[in-house]
Motif scaffolding. Sequence first.
Motif, PDB file in Angstrom:
ATOM      1  N   SER A 133      92.547  -1.909   4.493  1.00  0.00           N
ATOM      2  CA  SER A 133      92.195  -0.839   3.675  1.00  0.00           C
ATOM      3  C   SER A 133      90.655  -0.814   3.287  1.00  0.00           C
ATOM      4  O   SER A 133      90.172   0.201   3.139  1.00  0.00           O
ATOM      5  CB  SER A 133      93.227  -1.194   2.291  1.00  0.00           C
ATOM      6  OG  SER A 133      94.389  -0.791   2.516  1.00  0.00           O
ATOM      7  N   TYR A 134      90.242  -1.905   3.307  1.00  0.00           N
ATOM      8  CA  TYR A 134      88.777  -2.139   2.754  1.00  0.00           C
ATOM      9  C   TYR A 134      87.927  -2.769   3.827  1.00  0.00           C
ATOM     10  O   TYR A 134      86.511  -2.526   3.594  1.00  0.00           O
ATOM     11  CB  TYR A 134      88.684  -2.812   1.451  1.00  0.00           C
ATOM     12  CG  TYR A 134      89.562  -2.466   0.278  1.00  0.00           C
ATOM     13  CD1 TYR A 134      89.198  -1.261  -0.199  1.00  0.00           C
ATOM     14  CD2 TYR A 134      90.957  -2.802   0.277  1.00  0.00           C
ATOM     15  CE1 TYR A 134      89.975  -0.878  -1.308  1.00  0.00           C
ATOM     16  CE2 TYR A 134      91.709  -2.410  -1.016  1.00  0.00           C
ATOM     17  CZ  TYR A 134      91.342  -1.185  -1.636  1.00  0.00           C
ATOM     18  OH  TYR A 134      91.963  -0.654  -2.562  1.00  0.00           O
ATOM     19  N   ALA A 135      88.101  -3.298   4.948  1.00  0.00           N
ATOM     20  CA  ALA A 135      87.446  -3.544   5.978  1.00  0.00           C
ATOM     21  C   ALA A 135      87.338  -2.866   7.289  1.00  0.00           C
ATOM     22  O   ALA A 135      86.964  -3.340   8.182  1.00  0.00           O
ATOM     23  CB  ALA A 135      87.501  -5.198   6.258  1.00  0.00           C
ATOM     24  N   SER A 136      87.967  -1.733   7.389  1.00  0.00           N
ATOM     25  CA  SER A 136      88.226  -0.960   8.536  1.00  0.00           C
ATOM     26  C   SER A 136      86.912  -0.029   8.809  1.00  0.00           C
ATOM     27  O   SER A 136      86.907   0.385   9.842  1.00  0.00           O
ATOM     28  CB  SER A 136      89.502  -0.214   8.664  1.00  0.00           C
ATOM     29  OG  SER A 136      89.269   0.770   7.605  1.00  0.00           O
ATOM     30  N   SER A 137      86.115   0.226   7.741  1.00  0.00           N
ATOM     31  CA  SER A 137      84.979   1.021   8.111  1.00  0.00           C
ATOM     32  C   SER A 137      83.934   0.249   9.059  1.00  0.00           C
ATOM     33  O   SER A 137      83.893  -0.869   9.143  1.00  0.00           O
ATOM     34  CB  SER A 137      84.301   1.319   6.792  1.00  0.00           C
ATOM     35  OG  SER A 137      83.606   0.367   6.421  1.00  0.00           O
TER      36      SER A 137
ATOM     37  N   THR B 299      90.885   4.966  14.709  1.00  0.00           N
ATOM     38  CA  THR B 299      90.055   5.581  13.469  1.00  0.00           C
ATOM     39  C   THR B 299      90.168   4.748  12.310  1.00  0.00           C
ATOM     40  O   THR B 299      91.107   3.980  12.241  1.00  0.00           O
ATOM     41  CB  THR B 299      90.290   6.923  13.380  1.00  0.00           C
ATOM     42  OG1 THR B 299      91.467   6.883  12.667  1.00  0.00           O
ATOM     43  CG2 THR B 299      90.161   7.824  14.442  1.00  0.00           C
ATOM     44  N   THR B 300      89.022   4.737  11.523  1.00  0.00           N
ATOM     45  CA  THR B 300      89.378   3.897  10.408  1.00  0.00           C
ATOM     46  C   THR B 300      90.363   4.413   9.341  1.00  0.00           C
ATOM     47  O   THR B 300      90.948   3.703   8.706  1.00  0.00           O
ATOM     48  CB  THR B 300      87.738   4.134   9.596  1.00  0.00           C
ATOM     49  OG1 THR B 300      86.648   3.512  10.334  1.00  0.00           O
ATOM     50  CG2 THR B 300      87.975   3.441   8.115  1.00  0.00           C
ATOM     51  N   ALA B 301      90.569   5.786   9.414  1.00  0.00           N
ATOM     52  CA  ALA B 301      91.601   6.537   8.459  1.00  0.00           C
ATOM     53  C   ALA B 301      92.976   6.045   9.103  1.00  0.00           C
ATOM     54  O   ALA B 301      93.741   5.618   8.184  1.00  0.00           O
ATOM     55  CB  ALA B 301      91.449   8.046   8.735  1.00  0.00           C
TER      56      ALA B 301
ATOM     57  N   GLU C 280      93.510   2.457   7.852  1.00  0.00           N
ATOM     58  CA  GLU C 280      93.761   2.405   6.191  1.00  0.00           C
ATOM     59  C   GLU C 280      95.175   2.901   6.329  1.00  0.00           C
ATOM     60  O   GLU C 280      95.934   2.340   5.022  1.00  0.00           O
ATOM     61  CB  GLU C 280      92.722   3.412   5.517  1.00  0.00           C
ATOM     62  CG  GLU C 280      91.182   2.940   5.605  1.00  0.00           C
ATOM     63  CD  GLU C 280      90.412   3.654   4.843  1.00  0.00           C
ATOM     64  OE1 GLU C 280      90.573   4.971   4.870  1.00  0.00           O
ATOM     65  OE2 GLU C 280      89.219   3.508   4.705  1.00  0.00           O
ATOM     66  N   GLU C 281      95.691   3.849   6.900  1.00  0.00           N
ATOM     67  CA  GLU C 281      96.844   4.214   6.916  1.00  0.00           C
ATOM     68  C   GLU C 281      97.830   3.165   7.120  1.00  0.00           C
ATOM     69  O   GLU C 281      99.086   3.140   6.528  1.00  0.00           O
ATOM     70  CB  GLU C 281      97.381   5.516   7.610  1.00  0.00           C
ATOM     71  CG  GLU C 281      96.621   6.839   7.108  1.00  0.00           C
ATOM     72  CD  GLU C 281      96.353   7.825   8.255  1.00  0.00           C
ATOM     73  OE1 GLU C 281      95.720   8.983   7.781  1.00  0.00           O
ATOM     74  OE2 GLU C 281      96.984   7.720   9.361  1.00  0.00           O
ATOM     75  N   LEU C 282      97.463   2.551   8.192  1.00  0.00           N
ATOM     76  CA  LEU C 282      98.594   1.381   8.659  1.00  0.00           C
ATOM     77  C   LEU C 282      98.489   0.386   7.471  1.00  0.00           C
ATOM     78  O   LEU C 282      99.771  -0.508   7.145  1.00  0.00           O
ATOM     79  CB  LEU C 282      97.872   0.637   9.895  1.00  0.00           C
ATOM     80  CG  LEU C 282      98.844  -0.246  10.585  1.00  0.00           C
ATOM     81  CD1 LEU C 282      99.915   0.613  11.215  1.00  0.00           C
ATOM     82  CD2 LEU C 282      98.051  -0.720  11.993  1.00  0.00           C
ATOM     83  N   GLY C 283      97.548   0.090   6.761  1.00  0.00           N
ATOM     84  CA  GLY C 283      97.531  -0.759   5.525  1.00  0.00           C
ATOM     85  C   GLY C 283      98.332  -0.367   4.548  1.00  0.00           C
ATOM     86  O   GLY C 283      99.107  -1.034   3.776  1.00  0.00           O
ATOM     87  N   ARG C 284      98.437   1.107   4.266  1.00  0.00           N
ATOM     88  CA  ARG C 284      99.134   1.657   3.311  1.00  0.00           C
ATOM     89  C   ARG C 284     100.504   1.696   3.552  1.00  0.00           C
ATOM     90  O   ARG C 284     101.456   1.662   2.541  1.00  0.00           O
ATOM     91  CB  ARG C 284      98.767   3.247   3.121  1.00  0.00           C
ATOM     92  CG  ARG C 284      99.228   3.915   1.810  1.00  0.00           C
ATOM     93  CD  ARG C 284      98.547   5.350   1.638  1.00  0.00           C
ATOM     94  NE  ARG C 284      97.317   5.401   1.796  1.00  0.00           N
ATOM     95  CZ  ARG C 284      96.648   6.072   2.730  1.00  0.00           C
ATOM     96  NH1 ARG C 284      97.348   6.889   3.689  1.00  0.00           N
ATOM     97  NH2 ARG C 284      95.342   6.258   3.002  1.00  0.00           N
ATOM     98  N   MET C 285     100.895   1.821   4.848  1.00  0.00           N
ATOM     99  CA  MET C 285     102.406   1.856   5.058  1.00  0.00           C
ATOM    100  C   MET C 285     102.974   0.141   5.024  1.00  0.00           C
ATOM    101  O   MET C 285     103.760   0.168   4.583  1.00  0.00           O
ATOM    102  CB  MET C 285     102.210   2.015   6.709  1.00  0.00           C
ATOM    103  CG  MET C 285     103.919   2.116   7.212  1.00  0.00           C
ATOM    104  SD  MET C 285     104.055   2.069   9.056  1.00  0.00           S
ATOM    105  CE  MET C 285     103.500   0.704   9.693  1.00  0.00           C
TER     106      MET C 285
END
Length: 233
Positions: free
Chosen positions: A30-34, A182-184, A187-192
């Motif tokens: 969520s926070y290190a994927s950029s 992609t970064t998005a 982040e979605e993978l982290g949210r899941m």
Amino acid sequence: MSAVQQPSQKNQGFFGNLAFNIIIPVVLMSYASSEDYLGPAWSIVAALSFPIGYGLYDLKQSGKVNGFSILGIISVLLTGGFSLLKLPAEYIAIKEAAIPAVIGIAVLVTQYSEKPLVKMLILNDQIINWPHLNEVLDAKGKQVEFNKKVAVSSYIVASSFFLSSALNYILAKMILVSEPGTTAYTEELGRMTALSYPVIVIPSMVLLIAALWYLFAQIKKVTGEELDNFINQ
């Protein structure tokens, strides 16, 4: 001394599972994927290394191969592989649904074997004194009747895995909507991963507890004795 240490070890196991399988991977994805930090690919590698490492450590500590731990490691490796190869999110959705579905089918199939999987899942040797229970069932001629009760609990347990399978697929399809790589998407993978506990684990646990409660009630009913007589202290 051992009575004091046992709850502590269980707590450590619970918090270890929570930290290494959920919290740390979610934070990294969520926070290190950029691109300013690890980037989409390396954040996935870093995130998934924690549950894999913890799973291997747990296998080493227990000293025996646990089929569910192996499935967990394979699941994480597949998630990482699909993500790094930038395969469509549909692959992860199918994988998320397939693993609990396979376990549910195994519960139903092994019900007709000498060692039903349901006994390992909710009524294992750590909970029930099986030698004493079997002795009482044999003495009262109640083995066949009790096995029918175990079959009912198997259907309840299998339904919990089929529910998990359906919820896994729906959750993945709803959340993983961005382009893989992609970064998005990371982040979605982290949210899941973060949502998997409240959305999937809690409903499944309710059914598993219901199956355990049902079997406990049937042990008392079939044997005519108090449940405490068959619980390992």
